[in-house]
Design a protein around this motif. Structure first.
Motif, PDB file in Angstrom:
ATOM      1  N   ALA A  96      57.876 -33.798-100.313  1.00  0.00           N
ATOM      2  CA  ALA A  96      57.190 -32.166-101.080  1.00  0.00           C
ATOM      3  C   ALA A  96      57.939 -31.224-100.041  1.00  0.00           C
ATOM      4  O   ALA A  96      56.774 -30.423-100.116  1.00  0.00           O
ATOM      5  N   HIS A  97      57.733 -30.995 -99.101  1.00  0.00           N
ATOM      6  CA  HIS A  97      57.900 -30.222 -97.992  1.00  0.00           C
ATOM      7  C   HIS A  97      59.075 -29.334 -98.654  1.00  0.00           C
ATOM      8  O   HIS A  97      58.035 -27.731 -98.091  1.00  0.00           O
ATOM      9  N   TYR A  98      59.702 -29.352 -99.014  1.00  0.00           N
ATOM     10  CA  TYR A  98      60.675 -28.393-100.220  1.00  0.00           C
ATOM     11  C   TYR A  98      60.161 -28.177-101.523  1.00  0.00           C
ATOM     12  O   TYR A  98      60.836 -27.469-102.146  1.00  0.00           O
ATOM     13  N   ASN A  99      58.982 -28.584-101.810  1.00  0.00           N
ATOM     14  CA  ASN A  99      58.477 -28.258-103.196  1.00  0.00           C
ATOM     15  C   ASN A  99      57.539 -27.246-103.128  1.00  0.00           C
ATOM     16  O   ASN A  99      56.904 -26.665-101.839  1.00  0.00           O
ATOM     17  N   ARG A 100      57.247 -26.753-104.135  1.00  0.00           N
ATOM     18  CA  ARG A 100      56.293 -25.405-103.966  1.00  0.00           C
ATOM     19  C   ARG A 100      55.025 -25.481-103.496  1.00  0.00           C
ATOM     20  O   ARG A 100      53.961 -26.545-104.626  1.00  0.00           O
ATOM     21  N   LEU A 101      54.382 -24.755-102.678  1.00  0.00           N
ATOM     22  CA  LEU A 101      52.644 -25.454-102.920  1.00  0.00           C
ATOM     23  C   LEU A 101      51.906 -25.339-104.067  1.00  0.00           C
ATOM     24  O   LEU A 101      50.707 -25.712-104.355  1.00  0.00           O
ATOM     25  N   SER A 102      52.513 -24.408-105.350  1.00  0.00           N
ATOM     26  CA  SER A 102      51.569 -24.680-106.363  1.00  0.00           C
ATOM     27  C   SER A 102      51.795 -26.336-106.856  1.00  0.00           C
ATOM     28  O   SER A 102      50.521 -26.207-107.652  1.00  0.00           O
ATOM     29  N   SER A 103      52.507 -26.773-106.881  1.00  0.00           N
ATOM     30  CA  SER A 103      52.824 -28.384-107.240  1.00  0.00           C
ATOM     31  C   SER A 103      51.490 -29.146-106.431  1.00  0.00           C
ATOM     32  O   SER A 103      51.509 -30.375-106.818  1.00  0.00           O
ATOM     33  N   TYR A 104      50.828 -28.419-105.139  1.00  0.00           N
ATOM     34  CA  TYR A 104      50.347 -29.762-104.463  1.00  0.00           C
ATOM     35  C   TYR A 104      49.137 -29.924-104.536  1.00  0.00           C
ATOM     36  O   TYR A 104      48.201 -29.147-105.107  1.00  0.00           O
ATOM     37  N   SER A 105      48.276 -31.269-103.383  1.00  0.00           N
ATOM     38  CA  SER A 105      46.980 -31.375-104.088  1.00  0.00           C
ATOM     39  C   SER A 105      45.960 -30.755-103.498  1.00  0.00           C
ATOM     40  O   SER A 105      47.236 -30.214-101.863  1.00  0.00           O
ATOM     41  N   LYS A 106      44.936 -30.645-103.234  1.00  0.00           N
ATOM     42  CA  LYS A 106      43.941 -30.474-102.743  1.00  0.00           C
ATOM     43  C   LYS A 106      44.098 -30.918-100.417  1.00  0.00           C
ATOM     44  O   LYS A 106      44.620 -30.095 -99.957  1.00  0.00           O
ATOM     45  N   GLY A 107      44.358 -32.042-101.040  1.00  0.00           N
ATOM     46  CA  GLY A 107      44.932 -32.610 -99.622  1.00  0.00           C
ATOM     47  C   GLY A 107      46.079 -32.462 -98.657  1.00  0.00           C
ATOM     48  O   GLY A 107      46.365 -31.599 -97.638  1.00  0.00           O
ATOM     49  N   ILE A 147      40.544 -26.810 -83.612  1.00  0.00           N
ATOM     50  CA  ILE A 147      40.837 -26.709 -85.092  1.00  0.00           C
ATOM     51  C   ILE A 147      39.229 -26.085 -85.582  1.00  0.00           C
ATOM     52  O   ILE A 147      38.449 -27.294 -85.658  1.00  0.00           O
ATOM     53  N   PHE A 148      39.687 -25.594 -85.838  1.00  0.00           N
ATOM     54  CA  PHE A 148      37.427 -25.642 -87.353  1.00  0.00           C
ATOM     55  C   PHE A 148      38.219 -25.458 -88.679  1.00  0.00           C
ATOM     56  O   PHE A 148      39.237 -25.753 -88.885  1.00  0.00           O
ATOM     57  N   MET A 149      36.982 -26.666 -88.747  1.00  0.00           N
ATOM     58  CA  MET A 149      37.383 -27.145 -90.572  1.00  0.00           C
ATOM     59  C   MET A 149      35.486 -26.561 -90.922  1.00  0.00           C
ATOM     60  O   MET A 149      34.898 -26.929 -90.538  1.00  0.00           O
ATOM     61  N   ASP A 150      36.469 -25.962 -92.432  1.00  0.00           N
ATOM     62  CA  ASP A 150      34.502 -25.453 -93.801  1.00  0.00           C
ATOM     63  C   ASP A 150      34.924 -26.478 -94.297  1.00  0.00           C
ATOM     64  O   ASP A 150      35.824 -26.253 -94.977  1.00  0.00           O
ATOM     65  N   GLU A 151      34.115 -27.777 -94.768  1.00  0.00           N
ATOM     66  CA  GLU A 151      33.823 -28.476 -95.668  1.00  0.00           C
ATOM     67  C   GLU A 151      35.132 -29.664 -96.107  1.00  0.00           C
ATOM     68  O   GLU A 151      35.916 -29.185 -97.435  1.00  0.00           O
ATOM     69  N   PRO A 152      35.728 -29.939 -94.960  1.00  0.00           N
ATOM     70  CA  PRO A 152      37.541 -30.112 -95.324  1.00  0.00           C
ATOM     71  C   PRO A 152      37.365 -31.228 -96.506  1.00  0.00           C
ATOM     72  O   PRO A 152      38.981 -32.111 -97.456  1.00  0.00           O
ATOM     73  N   THR A 153      36.467 -32.045 -96.639  1.00  0.00           N
ATOM     74  CA  THR A 153      36.877 -33.285 -97.205  1.00  0.00           C
ATOM     75  C   THR A 153      35.892 -33.287 -98.360  1.00  0.00           C
ATOM     76  O   THR A 153      35.919 -34.331 -99.562  1.00  0.00           O
ATOM     77  N   SER A 154      35.342 -32.043 -98.781  1.00  0.00           N
ATOM     78  CA  SER A 154      35.154 -31.586-100.313  1.00  0.00           C
ATOM     79  C   SER A 154      36.102 -31.368-101.434  1.00  0.00           C
ATOM     80  O   SER A 154      37.208 -31.273-101.425  1.00  0.00           O
ATOM     81  N   ASP A 169      39.495 -36.600-102.567  1.00  0.00           N
ATOM     82  CA  ASP A 169      39.195 -38.690-103.310  1.00  0.00           C
ATOM     83  C   ASP A 169      39.251 -39.341-102.398  1.00  0.00           C
ATOM     84  O   ASP A 169      39.327 -38.527-101.411  1.00  0.00           O
ATOM     85  N   PRO A 170      39.148 -40.776-101.773  1.00  0.00           N
ATOM     86  CA  PRO A 170      38.182 -42.030-100.698  1.00  0.00           C
ATOM     87  C   PRO A 170      40.019 -41.675 -99.894  1.00  0.00           C
ATOM     88  O   PRO A 170      40.279 -41.778 -98.610  1.00  0.00           O
ATOM     89  N   LYS A 171      41.036 -42.076-101.142  1.00  0.00           N
ATOM     90  CA  LYS A 171      42.510 -41.846-100.767  1.00  0.00           C
ATOM     91  C   LYS A 171      42.743 -41.392 -99.550  1.00  0.00           C
ATOM     92  O   LYS A 171      43.614 -40.463 -97.893  1.00  0.00           O
ATOM     93  N   ALA A 172      42.965 -39.993 -99.930  1.00  0.00           N
ATOM     94  CA  ALA A 172      42.633 -38.652 -99.439  1.00  0.00           C
ATOM     95  C   ALA A 172      42.392 -38.187 -98.418  1.00  0.00           C
ATOM     96  O   ALA A 172      42.687 -37.745 -97.438  1.00  0.00           O
TER      97      ALA A 172
END
Length: 229
Positions: free
Chosen positions: A122-133, A151-158, A161-164
């Motif tokens: 996935a390193h060289y795939n476009r971000l448009s194809s990425y999941s949220k995780g 590192i500040f995070m705001d609702e990172p698990t929202s 899915d369980p695996k992600a």
């Protein structure tokens, strides 16, 4: 590494934060719970310098936010990571690293992405194809590339899915082992117990509870949370 001293903030007549104080040391993960509007995001925004506090002090590595340059010490991963969909993972990482003043080879950029467990194909795939995780992993790689200490995070698990969520939890624990500080606003009580070292509960701008995660289980925290809010 992270310290709040009696921080206050109001928007017109509405109090957003009232005398909020806490400390977070290296290698700790602080999970901040609370209803929408409780003051979680406002707290993060003050430390990031996005908004000005009305009173009190905010310190990152003994440098006072607003009086010293603390931007190089921090990274921010919002609920929806804002990256360029027409660029690849590597290209996004390279672009934001350069904005922060760092230049890396392709091999070094790949190593940052690999540390976040982003699959190599996935390193060289476009971000448009990425999941949220997957987007979050690029965001974490950017934090690593700019050598952020906090590192500040705001609702990172929202929306994960369980695996992600499990993968995200592992990455955060690995970051903590590296000595990074993670300050996370979340609604995920179970993950806060699983992931955090310290848990705070905010109510109407007040840090009403602060406790060690290893002293409570998810059911007890849920009961305390409902009682507090």
């Amino acid at each position: 590494m992270l310290k709040a001293v009696n921080i206050t903030k109001s928007y017109n007549a509405k109090v957003a934060l009232r005398d909020v104080s806490f400390e977070v040391s290296k290698g700790e993960i602080f999970c901040l719970l609370g209803q929408n509007g409780a003051g979680k995001t406002t707290t993060i925004n003050i430390f990031l310098g996005f908004i000005k506090k009305d009173g009190g002090q905010a310190f990152i590595d003994d440098k006072e936010v607003g009086k010293s340059d603390t931007n190089q010490l921090t990274a921010y991963i919002p609920e929806t990571v804002q990256l360029y969909g027409n660029l690849t993972g590597i290209e996004n990482l390279n672009f934001f690293s350069r904005l922060a003043g760092f230049t890396y080879s392709n091999a070094e950029l790949e190593a940052f992405l690999t540390k976040t467990d982003l699959q190599k194909d996935a390193h060289y795939n476009r971000l448009s194809s990425y999941s949220k995780g997957m987007r979050q992993k690029v965001g974490i790689a950017i934090a690593l590339a700019k050598n952020a200490e906090v590192i500040f995070m705001d609702e990172p698990t929202s929306g994960l899915d369980p695996k992600a969520t499990s993968e995200f939890t592992k990455i955060c624990k690995d970051l903590a082992k590296m000595g990074k500080v993670i300050f996370m606003a979340t609604h995920d009580i179970f993950n806060a117990v699983e992931l955090g070292t310290t848990i705070g509960i905010m109510k109407e701008g007040v840090l009403a509870q602060q406790l060690k995660a290893n002293e409570i289980n998810a059911e007890q925290l849920n009961q305390l949370y409902l009682k507090t809010i």
